[in-house]
Design an enzyme around this catalytic site. Sequence first.
Site, PDB file in Angstrom:
ATOM      1  N   ARG A  73      11.493  -6.103   4.910  1.00  0.00           N
ATOM      2  CA  ARG A  73      11.143  -4.685   4.874  1.00  0.00           C
ATOM      3  C   ARG A  73      12.066  -3.849   5.760  1.00  0.00           C
ATOM      4  NH1 ARG A  73       5.078  -2.606   5.363  1.00  0.00           N
ATOM      5  NH2 ARG A  73       5.167  -3.134   7.564  1.00  0.00           N
ATOM      6  N   ARG A 132      10.982  -2.214  11.355  1.00  0.00           N
ATOM      7  CA  ARG A 132       9.927  -1.662  12.209  1.00  0.00           C
ATOM      8  C   ARG A 132       9.662  -2.580  13.406  1.00  0.00           C
ATOM      9  NH1 ARG A 132       4.936   0.034   8.405  1.00  0.00           N
ATOM     10  NH2 ARG A 132       3.894  -1.174  10.005  1.00  0.00           N
ATOM     11  N   ARG A 153      -0.850  -9.106  13.211  1.00  0.00           N
ATOM     12  CA  ARG A 153      -1.391  -8.140  12.246  1.00  0.00           C
ATOM     13  C   ARG A 153      -2.172  -8.839  11.138  1.00  0.00           C
ATOM     14  NH1 ARG A 153       3.870  -5.594  10.665  1.00  0.00           N
ATOM     15  NH2 ARG A 153       2.726  -4.273   9.225  1.00  0.00           N
ATOM     16  N   LYS A 184       0.832  -1.214   0.000  1.00  0.00           N
ATOM     17  CA  LYS A 184       0.000   0.000   0.000  1.00  0.00           C
ATOM     18  C   LYS A 184       0.864   1.261   0.000  1.00  0.00           C
ATOM     19  CE  LYS A 184      -2.179  -1.091   3.890  1.00  0.00           C
ATOM     20  NZ  LYS A 184      -1.591  -2.399   4.247  1.00  0.00           N
ATOM     21  N   ARG A 209      -9.682   0.643   8.603  1.00  0.00           N
ATOM     22  CA  ARG A 209      -9.269  -0.738   8.838  1.00  0.00           C
ATOM     23  C   ARG A 209     -10.385  -1.537   9.507  1.00  0.00           C
ATOM     24  NH1 ARG A 209      -3.358   0.518   8.962  1.00  0.00           N
ATOM     25  NH2 ARG A 209      -2.223  -1.438   8.944  1.00  0.00           N
TER      26      ARG A 209
HETATM   27  P1  AMP Z   1       0.738   0.512   8.974  1.00  0.00           P
HETATM   28  O1  AMP Z   1       1.908   1.427   8.888  1.00  0.00           O
HETATM   29  O2  AMP Z   1      -0.421   0.956   8.121  1.00  0.00           O
HETATM   30  O3  AMP Z   1       1.107  -0.926   8.751  1.00  0.00           O
HETATM   31  O4  AMP Z   1       0.194   0.617  10.480  1.00  0.00           O
HETATM   32  C1  AMP Z   1       1.011   0.229  11.573  1.00  0.00           C
HETATM   33  C2  AMP Z   1       0.178   0.066  12.824  1.00  0.00           C
HETATM   34  O5  AMP Z   1      -0.442   1.314  13.165  1.00  0.00           O
HETATM   35  C3  AMP Z   1      -0.981  -0.917  12.722  1.00  0.00           C
HETATM   36  O6  AMP Z   1      -0.579  -2.273  12.914  1.00  0.00           O
HETATM   37  C4  AMP Z   1      -1.886  -0.422  13.842  1.00  0.00           C
HETATM   38  O7  AMP Z   1      -1.387  -0.784  15.116  1.00  0.00           O
HETATM   39  C5  AMP Z   1      -1.737   1.089  13.700  1.00  0.00           C
HETATM   40  N1  AMP Z   1      -2.735   1.638  12.765  1.00  0.00           N
HETATM   41  C6  AMP Z   1      -2.499   2.242  11.561  1.00  0.00           C
HETATM   42  N2  AMP Z   1      -3.638   2.603  10.967  1.00  0.00           N
HETATM   43  C7  AMP Z   1      -4.642   2.213  11.786  1.00  0.00           C
HETATM   44  C8  AMP Z   1      -6.059   2.269  11.720  1.00  0.00           C
HETATM   45  N3  AMP Z   1      -6.686   2.794  10.670  1.00  0.00           N
HETATM   46  N4  AMP Z   1      -6.758   1.760  12.773  1.00  0.00           N
HETATM   47  C9  AMP Z   1      -6.145   1.223  13.846  1.00  0.00           C
HETATM   48  N5  AMP Z   1      -4.825   1.106  13.967  1.00  0.00           N
HETATM   49  C10 AMP Z   1      -4.062   1.598  12.937  1.00  0.00           C
END
Ligand code: AMP
Length: 223
Positions: free
Chosen positions: A127, A160, A171, A13, A88
Amino acid sequence: MIWIFLGAPGAGKGTQAERLQRDFGFVQVSTGELLREAMRAGTELGNRVQGYITRGELVPDDLVAGVLIERLTWGETGNGVILDGFPRTVRQAEILEQILAKHCWQLCAVLYLDVPEEVVLLRLGGRRNCPQCGANYHVVALPPKVAGRCDRCGGELVVRPDDTPEAIRKRLEVFHQQTEPLVAFYSGKRLLERIDASGEVDEVYQAVKSVVSRRWRQCLAEG
Ligand code: AMP
């Protein structure tokens, strides 16, 4: 105009959104990145969300929605905004509908990057992320020009904290349980575009670009 990227962690994404940003003048808004920024800055929000993120769980809807509303209200919006990582949950999709209605913003399409789980696991394993500017790399598929350094800002690349095997498992489970229902939610609204995202970055991008060009014309015509 708003675009949504939907997909499992590691579906690409962020990488695809970065390219669209470059070619179409859109602005990428990643809720994950906004939350990580708050963690790095040590703000109250950052402290509140740290545990959820490190364990690979979702941050509560109201906290994420608050961050997003602030960003959309005050930040750059360019030729349109790509939401990378929001919504999400179905609840978040409903919150988003309210935000869009309030500001008269139009949701052009939801791009669902569809990838088999074995590909996701390979991608997340390699990653690397730049904590300074948020750029993403992959040791094999998308290496930086200088090993361990960000092309964009020269920052030192890291793994990360939620790319550990345990957090990755969590996740993926969260994705299947809470995020996948959005595929049916947006299909029902005729907004979903499913894209096979198992190939190379460039190959996937060609598919993304052609969908976005078509949907963009459609969205402009509907005005
Ligand atoms: P990402 O960078 O999109 O993979 O997001 C990393 C982490 O941030 C996720 O695993 C969640 O813990 C949190 N997070 C990001 N976006 C959301 C969302 N829309 N709702 C809830 N948690 C989020």
